[in-house]
Design an enzyme around this catalytic site. Structure first.
Site, PDB file in Angstrom:
ATOM      1  N   CYS A 129       0.455  -6.546 -10.194  1.00 49.17           N
ATOM      2  CA  CYS A 129       0.492  -5.857  -8.910  1.00 49.17           C
ATOM      3  C   CYS A 129      -0.079  -4.474  -9.193  1.00 49.17           C
ATOM      4  O   CYS A 129       0.324  -3.832 -10.181  1.00 49.17           O
ATOM      5  CB  CYS A 129       1.929  -5.735  -8.396  1.00 49.17           C
ATOM      6  SG  CYS A 129       2.083  -4.644  -6.961  1.00 49.17           S
ATOM      7  N   CYS A 163      -5.747  -5.563  -4.986  1.00 48.18           N
ATOM      8  CA  CYS A 163      -4.385  -5.948  -4.621  1.00 48.18           C
ATOM      9  C   CYS A 163      -4.216  -7.378  -5.123  1.00 48.18           C
ATOM     10  O   CYS A 163      -4.986  -8.266  -4.736  1.00 48.18           O
ATOM     11  CB  CYS A 163      -4.244  -5.894  -3.100  1.00 48.18           C
ATOM     12  SG  CYS A 163      -2.708  -6.590  -2.476  1.00 48.18           S
ATOM     13  N   ASN A 164      -3.251  -7.564  -6.000  1.00 52.64           N
ATOM     14  CA  ASN A 164      -3.044  -8.909  -6.546  1.00 52.64           C
ATOM     15  C   ASN A 164      -2.635  -9.891  -5.465  1.00 52.64           C
ATOM     16  O   ASN A 164      -3.041 -11.049  -5.477  1.00 52.64           O
ATOM     17  CB  ASN A 164      -1.958  -8.882  -7.614  1.00 52.64           C
ATOM     18  CG  ASN A 164      -2.417  -8.213  -8.885  1.00 52.64           C
ATOM     19  OD1 ASN A 164      -2.770  -8.874  -9.842  1.00 52.64           O
ATOM     20  ND2 ASN A 164      -2.433  -6.900  -8.908  1.00 52.64           N
ATOM     21  N   HIS A 195       0.342  -1.702  -7.967  1.00 55.41           N
ATOM     22  CA  HIS A 195       1.281  -0.581  -7.959  1.00 55.41           C
ATOM     23  C   HIS A 195       1.956  -0.395  -9.325  1.00 55.41           C
ATOM     24  O   HIS A 195       2.376   0.709  -9.665  1.00 55.41           O
ATOM     25  CB  HIS A 195       2.389  -0.805  -6.924  1.00 55.41           C
ATOM     26  CG  HIS A 195       1.977  -0.543  -5.506  1.00 55.41           C
ATOM     27  ND1 HIS A 195       1.079  -1.339  -4.830  1.00 55.41           N
ATOM     28  CD2 HIS A 195       2.353   0.423  -4.634  1.00 55.41           C
ATOM     29  CE1 HIS A 195       0.935  -0.865  -3.599  1.00 55.41           C
ATOM     30  NE2 HIS A 195       1.696   0.194  -3.459  1.00 55.41           N
ATOM     31  N   ASP A 205      -6.364  -2.027  -0.840  1.00 55.36           N
ATOM     32  CA  ASP A 205      -5.027  -2.432  -1.276  1.00 55.36           C
ATOM     33  C   ASP A 205      -4.088  -2.233  -0.089  1.00 55.36           C
ATOM     34  O   ASP A 205      -4.461  -1.649   0.934  1.00 55.36           O
ATOM     35  CB  ASP A 205      -4.570  -1.547  -2.454  1.00 55.36           C
ATOM     36  CG  ASP A 205      -3.161  -1.887  -2.932  1.00 55.36           C
ATOM     37  OD1 ASP A 205      -2.847  -3.081  -3.093  1.00 55.36           O
ATOM     38  OD2 ASP A 205      -2.338  -0.960  -3.121  1.00 55.36           O
ATOM     39  N   SER A 206      -2.850  -2.690  -0.249  1.00 54.62           N
ATOM     40  CA  SER A 206      -1.855  -2.484   0.801  1.00 54.62           C
ATOM     41  C   SER A 206      -1.419  -1.021   0.904  1.00 54.62           C
ATOM     42  O   SER A 206      -0.800  -0.636   1.887  1.00 54.62           O
ATOM     43  CB  SER A 206      -0.630  -3.350   0.515  1.00 54.62           C
ATOM     44  OG  SER A 206      -0.085  -2.991  -0.737  1.00 54.62           O
ATOM     45  N   GLU A 261       5.651   3.675  -3.908  1.00 59.51           N
ATOM     46  CA  GLU A 261       5.178   4.290  -2.646  1.00 59.51           C
ATOM     47  C   GLU A 261       6.014   5.526  -2.296  1.00 59.51           C
ATOM     48  O   GLU A 261       5.519   6.463  -1.698  1.00 59.51           O
ATOM     49  CB  GLU A 261       5.241   3.275  -1.494  1.00 59.51           C
ATOM     50  CG  GLU A 261       4.226   2.129  -1.593  1.00 59.51           C
ATOM     51  CD  GLU A 261       2.816   2.497  -1.096  1.00 59.51           C
ATOM     52  OE1 GLU A 261       2.695   3.381  -0.228  1.00 59.51           O
ATOM     53  OE2 GLU A 261       1.851   1.882  -1.585  1.00 59.51           O
TER      54      GLU A 261
HETATM   55  N1  DGL Z   1      -0.426  -3.580  -4.760  1.00 59.95           N
HETATM   56  C1  DGL Z   1      -0.402  -4.872  -4.213  1.00 59.95           C
HETATM   57  C2  DGL Z   1      -0.496  -5.972  -5.234  1.00 59.95           C
HETATM   58  O1  DGL Z   1      -1.184  -5.808  -6.154  1.00 59.95           O
HETATM   59  C3  DGL Z   1       0.535  -5.185  -3.112  1.00 59.95           C
HETATM   60  C4  DGL Z   1       1.930  -4.706  -3.182  1.00 59.95           C
HETATM   61  C5  DGL Z   1       2.571  -4.985  -1.855  1.00 59.95           C
HETATM   62  O2  DGL Z   1       2.022  -4.501  -0.863  1.00 59.95           O
HETATM   63  O3  DGL Z   1       3.573  -5.703  -1.804  1.00 59.95           O
HETATM   64  O4  DGL Z   1       0.070  -7.004  -5.137  1.00 59.95           O
END
Ligand code: DGL
Length: 274
Positions: free
Chosen positions: A188, A77-78, A190, A14-15, A156
């Site tokens: 997402c 990560c979406n 997160h 993931d990011s 975060e």
């Molecule tokens: N958690 C990630 C997602 O599912 C990326 C969030 C991000 O880095 O902007 O999209």
């Protein structure tokens, strides 16, 4: 399949910390599997970046994970699932799963009235991938998508309990609350970390869908189809390794608030070298 391959780890990335919500679910459903996690903490957020950049980041991380001899990869990560999955699946010789198709499928099963909401990053929402996949599954369903870019930094930075988080949830989700939707995808990884706050604002009439559960089910199926599931006979304890591109201590502190077991360290990787 030979035993060495079965005990090889699953790569998850993931990011940043969001993908831990998927690791948590994989750990629950597939307790025998070993996991190598990479969080791209130096380059988060992905949601405001271009498709080319997200593909390049995903390729680098997959090369890194292949160096760890993973038997399969989950893009937790979406944003990367929406923009890079098709490309990297063609490029790499390792089974790769994303979170979007499982999430869409879960929402299609959850809705009673055919009205589905999706919240995600700018990049995910702009891609329109959730609407496309949901309508491929059932063309009669209606989808409303909404980008909520501030949710990622709030997570975060560990701002879940802060009053601004409540205000920002209201700011983004007011329009969603005033529609007929009866299911909403947390598009997402997160966002499940704000789930209780989102639930408190939306109330009980909207079912909140977290794609992580269905993703872990898909992984289970993929491992069994490829005869790759770790039957647990050669490793007594499942092992989890965590890698990040920056700020390892902050990641570990956060991970310990999310995961049901202790994480003692995360290793820093210079991902630009891959
Ligand atoms: N958690 C990630 C997602 O599912 C990326 C969030 C991000 O880095 O902007 O999209």
């Amino acid at each position: 399949m030979e035993q060495g391959k079965k005990t090889a780890p699953i790569g998850v990335f993931d990011s940043g910390v969001g993908g831990l919500t998927v690791v948590r679910e994989i750990a629950r459903q597939l307790p025998n599997e070993n996991i190598v996690y990479f969080g791209d903490t130096a380059r988060v957020p992905y949601g405001s970046k271009s498709k080319d950049t997200i593909i390049r980041f995903s390729e680098q991380i997959i090369r890194f994970l292949q160096g760890k001899n993973v038997k399969a990869i989950v893009i937790a990560c979406n944003t990367a699932s929406a923009l890079a999955l098709e490309t990297v699946r063609d490029e790499f010789d390792v089974p790769i799963l994303g979170v979007v198709i499982p999430g869409a499928r879960a929402a299609v099963a959850a809705t009673q009235n055919g009205e589905i909401g999706v919240v995600g990053t700018d990049a995910t929402v702009k891609s329109g991938v959730y609407t496309r996949v949901i309508q491929e599954l059932n063309p009669k369903l209606h989808v409303i998508e909404k980008a909520c870019p501030l949710f990622v930094p709030l997570v975060e930075e560990g701002f879940k309990e802060h009053v601004v988080t409540k205000q920002i949830i209201e700011y983004y989700l007011e329009s969603m609350k005033n529609t007929q939707i009866d299911a909403m995808i947390l598009g997402c990884t997160h966002y499940p970390l704000l789930r209780s706050k989102i639930r408190a604002y939306l109330g009980e009439k909207i079912q909140i869908v977290n794609p992580a559960y269905e993703t872990a089910m898909d992984l289970k199926q993929l491992l069994s189809e490829h005869d790759m599931a770790n039957d647990g006979t050669t490793s007594l304890v499942s092992r989890y390794e965590f890698y990040v591109s920056d700020a390892a201590e902050k990641f570990v502190d956060f991970a310990n608030t999310v995961m049901p077991f202790d994480i003692s360290k995360a290793n820093i990787v210079n991902i630009e070298e891959y």
